[in-house]
Design a protein around this motif. Structure first.
Motif, PDB file in Angstrom:
ATOM      1  N   LEU A  30       0.818  -1.209   0.000  1.00  0.00           N
ATOM      2  CA  LEU A  30       0.000   0.000   0.000  1.00  0.00           C
ATOM      3  C   LEU A  30       0.851   1.258   0.000  1.00  0.00           C
ATOM      4  N   SER A  31       2.133   1.107   0.363  1.00  0.00           N
ATOM      5  CA  SER A  31       2.972   2.305   0.435  1.00  0.00           C
ATOM      6  C   SER A  31       3.727   2.581  -0.862  1.00  0.00           C
ATOM      7  N   SER A  32       3.678   1.672  -1.808  1.00  0.00           N
ATOM      8  CA  SER A  32       4.357   1.943  -3.078  1.00  0.00           C
ATOM      9  C   SER A  32       3.500   1.426  -4.223  1.00  0.00           C
ATOM     10  N   LEU A  33       2.342   2.036  -4.355  1.00  0.00           N
ATOM     11  CA  LEU A  33       1.461   1.666  -5.468  1.00  0.00           C
ATOM     12  C   LEU A  33       1.959   2.360  -6.726  1.00  0.00           C
ATOM     13  N   TRP A  34       2.685   1.605  -7.544  1.00  0.00           N
ATOM     14  CA  TRP A  34       3.172   2.208  -8.777  1.00  0.00           C
ATOM     15  C   TRP A  34       2.039   2.202  -9.792  1.00  0.00           C
ATOM     16  N   GLN A  35       1.829   3.384 -10.340  1.00  0.00           N
ATOM     17  CA  GLN A  35       0.666   3.584 -11.196  1.00  0.00           C
ATOM     18  C   GLN A  35       1.084   3.516 -12.650  1.00  0.00           C
ATOM     19  N   MET A  36       0.225   2.934 -13.471  1.00  0.00           N
ATOM     20  CA  MET A  36       0.560   2.903 -14.889  1.00  0.00           C
ATOM     21  C   MET A  36       0.337   4.278 -15.523  1.00  0.00           C
ATOM     22  N   SER A  37       1.279   4.728 -16.333  1.00  0.00           N
ATOM     23  CA  SER A  37       1.115   5.998 -17.054  1.00  0.00           C
ATOM     24  C   SER A  37       0.017   5.814 -18.077  1.00  0.00           C
ATOM     25  N   PHE A  38      -1.156   6.253 -17.753  1.00  0.00           N
ATOM     26  CA  PHE A  38      -2.288   5.947 -18.615  1.00  0.00           C
ATOM     27  C   PHE A  38      -3.415   6.913 -18.312  1.00  0.00           C
ATOM     28  N   GLY A  39      -3.846   7.654 -19.322  1.00  0.00           N
ATOM     29  CA  GLY A  39      -4.947   8.579 -19.133  1.00  0.00           C
ATOM     30  C   GLY A  39      -5.832   8.571 -20.350  1.00  0.00           C
ATOM     31  N   ARG A  69       3.903  -3.904 -17.124  1.00  0.00           N
ATOM     32  CA  ARG A  69       4.659  -4.958 -16.425  1.00  0.00           C
ATOM     33  C   ARG A  69       5.227  -4.469 -15.109  1.00  0.00           C
ATOM     34  N   GLN A  70       5.388  -3.146 -14.958  1.00  0.00           N
ATOM     35  CA  GLN A  70       5.987  -2.602 -13.734  1.00  0.00           C
ATOM     36  C   GLN A  70       4.943  -1.933 -12.853  1.00  0.00           C
ATOM     37  N   ALA A  71       3.662  -2.084 -13.197  1.00  0.00           N
ATOM     38  CA  ALA A  71       2.640  -1.298 -12.502  1.00  0.00           C
ATOM     39  C   ALA A  71       1.834  -2.173 -11.548  1.00  0.00           C
ATOM     40  N   ASP A  72       1.443  -1.556 -10.413  1.00  0.00           N
ATOM     41  CA  ASP A  72       0.551  -2.225  -9.459  1.00  0.00           C
ATOM     42  C   ASP A  72      -0.867  -1.711  -9.586  1.00  0.00           C
ATOM     43  N   TYR A  92      -4.620  -4.436 -18.632  1.00  0.00           N
ATOM     44  CA  TYR A  92      -4.860  -4.965 -17.292  1.00  0.00           C
ATOM     45  C   TYR A  92      -4.303  -6.376 -17.177  1.00  0.00           C
ATOM     46  N   GLU A  93      -4.510  -7.182 -18.205  1.00  0.00           N
ATOM     47  CA  GLU A  93      -4.017  -8.556 -18.157  1.00  0.00           C
ATOM     48  C   GLU A  93      -2.498  -8.610 -18.200  1.00  0.00           C
ATOM     49  N   GLN A  94      -1.857  -7.573 -18.719  1.00  0.00           N
ATOM     50  CA  GLN A  94      -0.390  -7.552 -18.773  1.00  0.00           C
ATOM     51  C   GLN A  94       0.232  -7.131 -17.444  1.00  0.00           C
ATOM     52  N   MET A  95      -0.571  -6.588 -16.523  1.00  0.00           N
ATOM     53  CA  MET A  95      -0.025  -6.179 -15.224  1.00  0.00           C
ATOM     54  C   MET A  95       0.179  -7.400 -14.347  1.00  0.00           C
TER      55      MET A  95
END
Lengths: 166, 176
Positions: A30-39, A69-72, A92-95
């Motif tokens: 919960l302290s390092s939720l890496w977000q996908m660059s996506f908008g 692949r690097q996103a939570d 989503y399936e690639q995460m």
């Protein structure tokens, strides 16, 4: 680690904290939720404002990663068209697991203003991927997105290793 | 600088019956109605004539006139038979500073309009959009495929007045 409840114990050696694996993992996640660059749309502008210095998403450990692949975490920030929905599902399936989804704004919650006449709009991103937290608004203010993130953190904090709840 | 009236007279003198009518006294600017199958030849003339020099296509938009006969189909939905689909061209001469609006109407059942792709390259995506959303077929367009909707969209043309949205697309439910 302030929420772990063992810090009030006294130890004779330095640098020892007692906890259990579940709490440790949950705290790390919960302290390092890496977000996908996506908008997607105008919500993405608000999301970028949340990431910028004034609201500073990074203080919660959220930082954008350029690859699924690097996103939570993926924040669905905007109108999900039918054409985009297939791509979102693939991303989503690639995460890698564990992965979390925040649905940001009315469009991705339920279709928003396009609910009736939007021939090209998916009426809610939860029709293609599971959503953990819905943030209402059109678009939501950065404070609302931060609140959504805190709700997600709360959800992860109570997760069990046996069963993924979030 | 030429007025639509002067331009209409010079077009009429060369192209005769293919230049149908000058519509004046509109709430918007006046426009010239043209035969859809030779709009490309007229546009070449408008672009290349020394006194006109319309070098810029400002906009090209399709319209469903919905002026046919409205009937109910088997499922009780609206269906329009006959009537026309139209395309409006807004063009400008950057050297002379005058502007003009053209209109063509093609039958709804087989809406064929000559492409102005080879006159103004900006027509490329505009014509693809009119094809994608209204189903207007532009003759001699080199790459007439959908531009906004998915390539495998089979439910028809969304901006037609009698369009019906499908129940499902690729396994996703479409209605609310």
């Amino acid at each position: 680690m302030f929420d772990m409840g063992f810090l009030d114990k006294q130890f004779t050696d330095d640098n020892i904290v007692i906890t259990n694996v579940e709490d440790l993992f949950n705290w790390a996640r919960l302290s390092s939720l890496w977000q996908m660059s996506f908008g997607l749309a105008c919500c993405a502008i608000e999301m970028m404002a949340t990431s910028a210095s004034h609201y500073d998403f990074d203080r919660f450990g959220v930082m954008p990663r350029p690859s699924p692949r690097q996103a939570d975490l993926i924040i669905i920030s905007g109108t999900v068209t039918l054409k985009m929905a297939l791509r979102i599902k693939r991303l989503y399936e690639q995460m890698p697991d564990p992965k979390y989804v925040i649905s940001m704004g009315s469009c991705s919650n339920c279709g928003g203003p396009y609910w009736e006449h939007g021939y090209h709009v998916l009426k809610g991103v939860d029709r293609v991927i599971p959503v953990d937290v819905y943030v209402p608004g059109c678009p939501p203010r950065p404070e609302a997105l931060l609140e959504g993130l805190l709700k997600l953190q709360e959800k992860i904090r109570n997760e069990s290793m046996v069963k993924k709840s979030a | 600088m030429k007025s639509p009236e002067e331009i209409f007279q010079s077009l009429k003198a060369i192209f005769g019956d293919s230049v149908v009518e000058l519509k004046k006294d509109q709430p918007v600017e006046s426009f010239i109605i043209i035969n859809p199958l030779i709009i490309d030849k007229i546009c070449y003339f408008l672009r290349d004539n020394e006194e006109l020099l319309f070098d810029s296509l400002m906009n090209l938009s399709g319209v469903d006139d919905a002026n046919g006969q409205s009937v109910n189909d088997e499922e009780g939905g609206l269906k329009i038979l006959g009537g026309t689909l139209s395309v409006y061209y807004h063009i400008e001469s950057t050297s002379h500073g005058h502007k003009l609006c053209l209109k063509v109407s093609a039958p709804r059942e087989n809406p064929l309009v000559a492409s102005v792709y080879h006159v103004w390259r900006h027509a490329d995506w505009h014509e693809r959009e009119a094809y994608d959303l209204l189903g207007i077929k532009f003759q001699n367009h080199p790459d007439l495929r959908r531009i906004l909707m998915p390539y495998d969209w089979e439910a028809g043309y969304p901006l037609r007045k009698d369009y019906k949205n499908p129940e499902f697309y690729q396994g996703m439910k479409v209605p609310y």
